[in-house]
Design a protein around this motif. Sequence first.
Motif, PDB file in Angstrom:
ATOM      1  N   ASP A  18     -89.169 -21.590 -27.909  1.00  0.00           N
ATOM      2  CA  ASP A  18     -90.466 -21.839 -28.550  1.00  0.00           C
ATOM      3  C   ASP A  18     -91.404 -20.652 -28.363  1.00  0.00           C
ATOM      4  OD1 ASP A  18     -89.628 -24.302 -29.425  1.00  0.00           O
ATOM      5  OD2 ASP A  18     -90.662 -25.432 -27.842  1.00  0.00           O
ATOM      6  N   GLN A  19     -91.440 -20.116 -27.154  1.00  0.00           N
ATOM      7  CA  GLN A  19     -92.315 -18.979 -26.864  1.00  0.00           C
ATOM      8  C   GLN A  19     -91.892 -17.743 -27.666  1.00  0.00           C
ATOM      9  OE1 GLN A  19     -92.349 -17.788 -22.770  1.00  0.00           O
ATOM     10  NE2 GLN A  19     -93.986 -16.303 -23.063  1.00  0.00           N
ATOM     11  N   ILE A  20     -90.607 -17.456 -27.653  1.00  0.00           N
ATOM     12  CA  ILE A  20     -90.098 -16.284 -28.386  1.00  0.00           C
ATOM     13  C   ILE A  20     -90.292 -16.479 -29.881  1.00  0.00           C
ATOM     14  CG2 ILE A  20     -88.029 -14.947 -28.926  1.00  0.00           C
ATOM     15  CD1 ILE A  20     -89.148 -14.452 -26.108  1.00  0.00           C
ATOM     16  N   HIS A  21     -90.043 -17.682 -30.385  1.00  0.00           N
ATOM     17  CA  HIS A  21     -90.199 -17.949 -31.815  1.00  0.00           C
ATOM     18  C   HIS A  21     -91.634 -17.688 -32.262  1.00  0.00           C
ATOM     19  CE1 HIS A  21     -90.580 -20.202 -35.573  1.00  0.00           C
ATOM     20  NE2 HIS A  21     -89.302 -19.958 -35.722  1.00  0.00           N
ATOM     21  N   THR A  22     -92.608 -18.107 -31.461  1.00  0.00           N
ATOM     22  CA  THR A  22     -94.019 -17.876 -31.792  1.00  0.00           C
ATOM     23  C   THR A  22     -94.314 -16.383 -31.850  1.00  0.00           C
ATOM     24  OG1 THR A  22     -94.657 -19.955 -30.770  1.00  0.00           O
ATOM     25  CG2 THR A  22     -96.394 -18.318 -31.056  1.00  0.00           C
ATOM     26  N   THR A  23     -93.804 -15.639 -30.884  1.00  0.00           N
ATOM     27  CA  THR A  23     -94.007 -14.185 -30.851  1.00  0.00           C
ATOM     28  C   THR A  23     -93.343 -13.512 -32.045  1.00  0.00           C
ATOM     29  OG1 THR A  23     -94.081 -14.246 -28.439  1.00  0.00           O
ATOM     30  CG2 THR A  23     -93.686 -12.107 -29.471  1.00  0.00           C
ATOM     31  N   LEU A  24     -92.121 -13.916 -32.340  1.00  0.00           N
ATOM     32  CA  LEU A  24     -91.393 -13.296 -33.449  1.00  0.00           C
ATOM     33  C   LEU A  24     -92.011 -13.617 -34.806  1.00  0.00           C
ATOM     34  CD1 LEU A  24     -87.649 -13.727 -32.444  1.00  0.00           C
ATOM     35  CD2 LEU A  24     -89.030 -11.650 -32.410  1.00  0.00           C
ATOM     36  N   ARG A  25     -92.625 -14.788 -34.931  1.00  0.00           N
ATOM     37  CA  ARG A  25     -93.235 -15.169 -36.201  1.00  0.00           C
ATOM     38  C   ARG A  25     -94.265 -14.119 -36.641  1.00  0.00           C
ATOM     39  NH1 ARG A  25     -96.026 -20.582 -35.878  1.00  0.00           N
ATOM     40  NH2 ARG A  25     -94.378 -20.715 -34.377  1.00  0.00           N
ATOM     41  N   ASN A  26     -95.071 -13.633 -35.707  1.00  0.00           N
ATOM     42  CA  ASN A  26     -96.057 -12.597 -36.034  1.00  0.00           C
ATOM     43  C   ASN A  26     -95.367 -11.308 -36.489  1.00  0.00           C
ATOM     44  OD1 ASN A  26     -98.160 -14.302 -35.332  1.00  0.00           O
ATOM     45  ND2 ASN A  26     -98.163 -13.612 -33.206  1.00  0.00           N
ATOM     46  N   GLU A  27     -94.282 -10.963 -35.805  1.00  0.00           N
ATOM     47  CA  GLU A  27     -93.545  -9.750 -36.178  1.00  0.00           C
ATOM     48  C   GLU A  27     -92.894  -9.910 -37.553  1.00  0.00           C
ATOM     49  OE1 GLU A  27     -93.574  -6.866 -34.641  1.00  0.00           O
ATOM     50  OE2 GLU A  27     -94.828  -7.668 -33.067  1.00  0.00           O
ATOM     51  N   GLN A  28     -92.375 -11.098 -37.819  1.00  0.00           N
ATOM     52  CA  GLN A  28     -91.707 -11.332 -39.092  1.00  0.00           C
ATOM     53  C   GLN A  28     -92.679 -11.220 -40.270  1.00  0.00           C
ATOM     54  OE1 GLN A  28     -89.857 -14.981 -37.517  1.00  0.00           O
ATOM     55  NE2 GLN A  28     -88.039 -14.320 -38.632  1.00  0.00           N
ATOM     56  N   LEU A  29     -93.924 -11.591 -40.060  1.00  0.00           N
ATOM     57  CA  LEU A  29     -94.915 -11.466 -41.131  1.00  0.00           C
ATOM     58  C   LEU A  29     -95.162 -10.013 -41.492  1.00  0.00           C
ATOM     59  CD1 LEU A  29     -97.497 -14.181 -40.037  1.00  0.00           C
ATOM     60  CD2 LEU A  29     -95.877 -14.311 -41.941  1.00  0.00           C
ATOM     61  N   ALA A  30     -95.085  -9.134 -40.505  1.00  0.00           N
ATOM     62  CA  ALA A  30     -95.342  -7.707 -40.733  1.00  0.00           C
ATOM     63  C   ALA A  30     -94.077  -6.952 -41.150  1.00  0.00           C
ATOM     64  CB  ALA A  30     -95.922  -7.080 -39.469  1.00  0.00           C
ATOM     65  N   TYR A  31     -92.930  -7.617 -41.080  1.00  0.00           N
ATOM     66  CA  TYR A  31     -91.656  -6.952 -41.354  1.00  0.00           C
ATOM     67  C   TYR A  31     -91.516  -6.603 -42.839  1.00  0.00           C
ATOM     68  CZ  TYR A  31     -86.616  -6.453 -42.066  1.00  0.00           C
ATOM     69  OH  TYR A  31     -85.383  -5.999 -42.432  1.00  0.00           O
ATOM     70  N   THR A  32     -91.155  -5.360 -43.082  1.00  0.00           N
ATOM     71  CA  THR A  32     -90.835  -4.909 -44.438  1.00  0.00           C
ATOM     72  C   THR A  32     -89.393  -4.420 -44.407  1.00  0.00           C
ATOM     73  OG1 THR A  32     -93.095  -4.165 -44.781  1.00  0.00           O
ATOM     74  CG2 THR A  32     -91.429  -3.296 -46.283  1.00  0.00           C
ATOM     75  N   PRO A  33     -88.491  -5.037 -45.152  1.00  0.00           N
ATOM     76  CA  PRO A  33     -87.092  -4.623 -45.093  1.00  0.00           C
ATOM     77  C   PRO A  33     -86.902  -3.204 -45.624  1.00  0.00           C
ATOM     78  CG  PRO A  33     -87.404  -6.348 -46.743  1.00  0.00           C
ATOM     79  CD  PRO A  33     -88.716  -6.140 -46.074  1.00  0.00           C
ATOM     80  N   VAL A  34     -85.919  -2.541 -45.065  1.00  0.00           N
ATOM     81  CA  VAL A  34     -85.564  -1.211 -45.530  1.00  0.00           C
ATOM     82  C   VAL A  34     -85.054  -1.340 -46.956  1.00  0.00           C
ATOM     83  CG1 VAL A  34     -84.043   0.759 -45.117  1.00  0.00           C
ATOM     84  CG2 VAL A  34     -85.019  -0.489 -43.190  1.00  0.00           C
ATOM     85  N   ALA A  35     -85.472  -0.416 -47.819  1.00  0.00           N
ATOM     86  CA  ALA A  35     -85.175  -0.566 -49.247  1.00  0.00           C
ATOM     87  C   ALA A  35     -84.137   0.430 -49.764  1.00  0.00           C
ATOM     88  CB  ALA A  35     -86.479  -0.426 -50.046  1.00  0.00           C
ATOM     89  N   HIS A  36     -83.324   0.997 -48.895  1.00  0.00           N
ATOM     90  CA  HIS A  36     -82.338   1.964 -49.395  1.00  0.00           C
ATOM     91  C   HIS A  36     -81.032   1.299 -49.813  1.00  0.00           C
ATOM     92  CE1 HIS A  36     -80.194   1.623 -45.650  1.00  0.00           C
ATOM     93  NE2 HIS A  36     -81.257   2.030 -44.965  1.00  0.00           N
ATOM     94  N   TYR A  37     -80.789   0.069 -49.409  1.00  0.00           N
ATOM     95  CA  TYR A  37     -79.623  -0.729 -49.792  1.00  0.00           C
ATOM     96  C   TYR A  37     -78.298  -0.057 -49.454  1.00  0.00           C
ATOM     97  CZ  TYR A  37     -83.361  -3.069 -52.225  1.00  0.00           C
ATOM     98  OH  TYR A  37     -84.542  -3.692 -52.521  1.00  0.00           O
ATOM     99  N   LYS A  38     -78.278   0.737 -48.390  1.00  0.00           N
ATOM    100  CA  LYS A  38     -77.040   1.363 -47.926  1.00  0.00           C
ATOM    101  C   LYS A  38     -76.428   0.493 -46.841  1.00  0.00           C
ATOM    102  CE  LYS A  38     -78.710   6.020 -48.823  1.00  0.00           C
ATOM    103  NZ  LYS A  38     -79.109   7.300 -48.231  1.00  0.00           N
ATOM    104  N   ASP A  39     -75.128   0.633 -46.659  1.00  0.00           N
ATOM    105  CA  ASP A  39     -74.422  -0.110 -45.618  1.00  0.00           C
ATOM    106  C   ASP A  39     -74.835   0.465 -44.265  1.00  0.00           C
ATOM    107  OD1 ASP A  39     -72.638  -1.147 -43.760  1.00  0.00           O
ATOM    108  OD2 ASP A  39     -70.902  -0.949 -45.079  1.00  0.00           O
ATOM    109  N   LEU A  40     -75.619  -0.293 -43.493  1.00  0.00           N
ATOM    110  CA  LEU A  40     -76.121   0.208 -42.217  1.00  0.00           C
ATOM    111  C   LEU A  40     -75.007   0.495 -41.224  1.00  0.00           C
ATOM    112  CD1 LEU A  40     -79.396  -1.774 -41.462  1.00  0.00           C
ATOM    113  CD2 LEU A  40     -79.127   0.616 -42.097  1.00  0.00           C
ATOM    114  N   THR A  41     -73.936  -0.282 -41.255  1.00  0.00           N
ATOM    115  CA  THR A  41     -72.830  -0.049 -40.329  1.00  0.00           C
ATOM    116  C   THR A  41     -72.246   1.337 -40.542  1.00  0.00           C
ATOM    117  OG1 THR A  41     -72.331  -2.413 -40.362  1.00  0.00           O
ATOM    118  CG2 THR A  41     -70.634  -0.943 -39.496  1.00  0.00           C
ATOM    119  N   LYS A  42     -71.996   1.695 -41.788  1.00  0.00           N
ATOM    120  CA  LYS A  42     -71.435   3.022 -42.091  1.00  0.00           C
ATOM    121  C   LYS A  42     -72.430   4.122 -41.742  1.00  0.00           C
ATOM    122  CE  LYS A  42     -68.277   1.551 -45.712  1.00  0.00           C
ATOM    123  NZ  LYS A  42     -67.918   1.611 -47.127  1.00  0.00           N
ATOM    124  N   LEU A  43     -73.693   3.898 -42.034  1.00  0.00           N
ATOM    125  CA  LEU A  43     -74.726   4.891 -41.750  1.00  0.00           C
ATOM    126  C   LEU A  43     -74.863   5.119 -40.241  1.00  0.00           C
ATOM    127  CD1 LEU A  43     -76.792   6.720 -43.115  1.00  0.00           C
ATOM    128  CD2 LEU A  43     -78.385   4.805 -43.113  1.00  0.00           C
TER     129      LEU A  43
END
Length: 91
Positions: A18-43
């Motif tokens: 519960d504590q971690i979920h509350t903390t992460l919720r704030n981070e998730q709101l600010a999260y912007t996904p990377v937009a290069h659409y490349k395979d991160l594993t290979k990169l």
Amino acid sequence: MEQLIAIILGMMSTDEADQIHTTLRNEQLAYTPVAHYKDLTKLICAISGYIDTKQTIAFTYTNAQGGEKKLFGLPTGLLFDTYYFYVIIPF
């Protein structure tokens, strides 16, 4: 990302989750996904190879406003923090 967070929270006690979920919720709101659409594993594997062989790389850095800058440098490490991977290149 949601699936990974759910798995990690599932490994914790209810109070901890519960504590971690509350903390992460704030981070998730600010999260912007990377937009290069490349395979991160290979990169990540490629960058790890450049680090191991001490190979200089050239890349284009794009800031949040869309401005681009062409750079080059010797990667010395990889860092993961707050949903993003960062390549460490001393300048």
